[in-house]
Structures are given as structure tokens and as C-alpha cells.
Write a protein that holds these residues in place. Structure first.
Motif, PDB file in Angstrom:
ATOM      1  N   UNK A 106     -16.933   2.174  -6.734  1.00 25.75           N
ATOM      2  CA  UNK A 106     -16.619   0.768  -6.971  1.00 25.75           C
ATOM      3  C   UNK A 106     -15.405   0.609  -7.875  1.00 25.75           C
ATOM      4  N   UNK A 107     -15.360   1.355  -8.962  1.00 24.38           N
ATOM      5  CA  UNK A 107     -14.248   1.239  -9.904  1.00 24.38           C
ATOM      6  C   UNK A 107     -12.921   1.597  -9.228  1.00 24.38           C
ATOM      7  N   UNK A 108     -12.916   2.686  -8.467  1.00 26.41           N
ATOM      8  CA  UNK A 108     -11.705   3.108  -7.784  1.00 26.41           C
ATOM      9  C   UNK A 108     -11.266   2.093  -6.723  1.00 26.41           C
ATOM     10  N   UNK A 109     -12.241   1.515  -6.036  1.00 23.73           N
ATOM     11  CA  UNK A 109     -11.923   0.499  -5.033  1.00 23.73           C
ATOM     12  C   UNK A 109     -11.298  -0.729  -5.693  1.00 23.73           C
ATOM     13  N   UNK A 110     -11.895  -1.190  -6.787  1.00 22.86           N
ATOM     14  CA  UNK A 110     -11.352  -2.358  -7.481  1.00 22.86           C
ATOM     15  C   UNK A 110      -9.962  -2.077  -8.049  1.00 22.86           C
ATOM     16  N   UNK A 111      -9.753  -0.851  -8.549  1.00 26.07           N
ATOM     17  CA  UNK A 111      -8.421  -0.491  -9.054  1.00 26.07           C
ATOM     18  C   UNK A 111      -7.377  -0.556  -7.940  1.00 26.07           C
ATOM     19  N   UNK A 112      -7.728  -0.035  -6.770  1.00 28.06           N
ATOM     20  CA  UNK A 112      -6.807  -0.058  -5.637  1.00 28.06           C
ATOM     21  C   UNK A 112      -6.526  -1.492  -5.194  1.00 28.06           C
ATOM     22  N   UNK A 113      -7.574  -2.299  -5.026  1.00 26.11           N
ATOM     23  CA  UNK A 113      -7.385  -3.682  -4.583  1.00 26.11           C
ATOM     24  C   UNK A 113      -6.588  -4.487  -5.599  1.00 26.11           C
ATOM     25  N   UNK A 114      -6.821  -4.239  -6.878  1.00 22.76           N
ATOM     26  CA  UNK A 114      -6.077  -4.939  -7.924  1.00 22.76           C
ATOM     27  C   UNK A 114      -4.594  -4.574  -7.855  1.00 22.76           C
ATOM     28  N   UNK A 115      -4.294  -3.292  -7.714  1.00 22.20           N
ATOM     29  CA  UNK A 115      -2.895  -2.853  -7.651  1.00 22.20           C
ATOM     30  C   UNK A 115      -2.199  -3.444  -6.423  1.00 22.20           C
ATOM     31  N   UNK A 116      -2.872  -3.422  -5.286  1.00 24.50           N
ATOM     32  CA  UNK A 116      -2.283  -3.956  -4.060  1.00 24.50           C
ATOM     33  C   UNK A 116      -2.076  -5.461  -4.164  1.00 24.50           C
ATOM     34  N   UNK A 117      -3.073  -6.187  -4.644  1.00 27.82           N
ATOM     35  CA  UNK A 117      -2.962  -7.634  -4.746  1.00 27.82           C
ATOM     36  C   UNK A 117      -1.932  -8.054  -5.797  1.00 27.82           C
ATOM     37  N   UNK A 118      -1.793  -7.281  -6.852  1.00 30.73           N
ATOM     38  CA  UNK A 118      -0.775  -7.566  -7.865  1.00 30.73           C
ATOM     39  C   UNK A 118       0.619  -7.454  -7.246  1.00 30.73           C
ATOM     40  N   UNK A 119       0.825  -6.447  -6.438  1.00 36.53           N
ATOM     41  CA  UNK A 119       2.106  -6.272  -5.738  1.00 36.53           C
ATOM     42  C   UNK A 119       2.346  -7.418  -4.766  1.00 36.53           C
ATOM     43  N   UNK A 165       0.823  -1.208   0.000  1.00 35.03           N
ATOM     44  CA  UNK A 165       0.000   0.000   0.000  1.00 35.03           C
ATOM     45  C   UNK A 165       0.855   1.256   0.000  1.00 35.03           C
ATOM     46  N   UNK A 166       2.110   1.127   0.420  1.00 37.55           N
ATOM     47  CA  UNK A 166       3.014   2.268   0.447  1.00 37.55           C
ATOM     48  C   UNK A 166       3.760   2.446  -0.869  1.00 37.55           C
ATOM     49  N   UNK A 167       3.580   1.533  -1.811  1.00 37.99           N
ATOM     50  CA  UNK A 167       4.251   1.664  -3.109  1.00 37.99           C
ATOM     51  C   UNK A 167       3.607   2.799  -3.903  1.00 37.99           C
ATOM     52  N   UNK A 168       4.341   3.313  -4.874  1.00 37.70           N
ATOM     53  CA  UNK A 168       3.886   4.483  -5.627  1.00 37.70           C
ATOM     54  C   UNK A 168       2.569   4.238  -6.352  1.00 37.70           C
ATOM     55  N   UNK A 169       2.467   3.101  -7.038  1.00 38.76           N
ATOM     56  CA  UNK A 169       1.248   2.826  -7.804  1.00 38.76           C
ATOM     57  C   UNK A 169       0.038   2.667  -6.878  1.00 38.76           C
ATOM     58  N   UNK A 170       0.219   1.971  -5.771  1.00 39.34           N
ATOM     59  CA  UNK A 170      -0.897   1.781  -4.837  1.00 39.34           C
ATOM     60  C   UNK A 170      -1.295   3.098  -4.182  1.00 39.34           C
ATOM     61  N   UNK A 171      -0.320   3.932  -3.889  1.00 40.29           N
ATOM     62  CA  UNK A 171      -0.639   5.227  -3.287  1.00 40.29           C
ATOM     63  C   UNK A 171      -1.443   6.077  -4.265  1.00 40.29           C
ATOM     64  N   UNK A 172      -1.118   5.974  -5.554  1.00 42.76           N
ATOM     65  CA  UNK A 172      -1.862   6.713  -6.576  1.00 42.76           C
ATOM     66  C   UNK A 172      -3.316   6.247  -6.642  1.00 42.76           C
ATOM     67  N   UNK A 173      -3.519   4.932  -6.672  1.00 47.17           N
ATOM     68  CA  UNK A 173      -4.893   4.425  -6.746  1.00 47.17           C
ATOM     69  C   UNK A 173      -5.644   4.665  -5.446  1.00 47.17           C
TER      70      UNK A 173
END
Length: 90
Positions: free
Chosen positions: A67-80, A37-45
Motif C-alpha cells: 500500500x505504501x509503495x502504491x501510494x508513493x507511486x500514485x502521488x509522484x505520478x499525480x504530482x507530475x 510514468x516515464x520520468x525519473x522519480x516515477x520510475x524510481x517509485x
């Protein structure tokens, strides 16, 4: 009588001991999620999600949700997390 005393002393561990052991254990998934969650991409989402939540919360009558923003954030975090999780699992 002696058998009963042995059962009492050799029985189940006390609840306090079990709670102490549980406190020492840390879930590696939660630790990695916090780091990701502290990574740059996750912080952006996450910033986009918070901005959306503020916008939606300030309006009294809106059909918009985040919903879209939440899914984008969860996707970025889970990908990391996916790239790092199995390195820490025994």
C-alpha cells in the motif's frame, strides 16, 4: 409515408459513426500519466512498487502489502501530472 422516410434518413447517426468519433478522441489525462510514468522519480517509485509486489507475491503467508509503495507511486505520478494538465485543457 414521405415523413417516415425523412425520419429514417435524417434520424440518429448510425452507431458505427459514433464509435469512430470516440476512437479519435484521446484523454489528455491518460497521455500525461503515461509521460509522467516515464520520468525519473516515477520510475524510481514504480520500481520500488514492483519490487514489493514481487517480494509479497513470493511469500505464501505474509501480512505485508504494498500500500505504501502504491501510494508513493500514485502521488509522484499525480504530482507530475498536476503541473502539466491544465496547460493542455481548453
Amino acid at each position: 409515408m414521405v415523413f417516415e422516410e425523412k425520419m429514417i434518413t435524417n434520424g440518429e447517426p448510425e452507431e458505427e459513426e459514433e464509435e469512430e468519433e470516440e476512437e479519435d478522441m484521446v484523454d489528455p489525462l491518460e497521455t500525461l500519466r503515461q509521460k509522467c510514468e516515464e520520468s525519473e522519480h516515477c520510475m524510481h517509485t514504480q520500481a520500488r512498487l514492483e519490487k514489493c509486489e514481487t517480494r509479497v507475491g513470493s511469500r505464501s503467508a505474509t501480512e505485508e502489502d504494498c500500500t505504501e509503495e502504491l501510494f508513493d507511486f500514485l502521488h509522484a505520478r499525480d504530482h507530475c501530472v498536476a503541473h502539466k494538465l491544465f496547460n493542455s485543457v481548453k
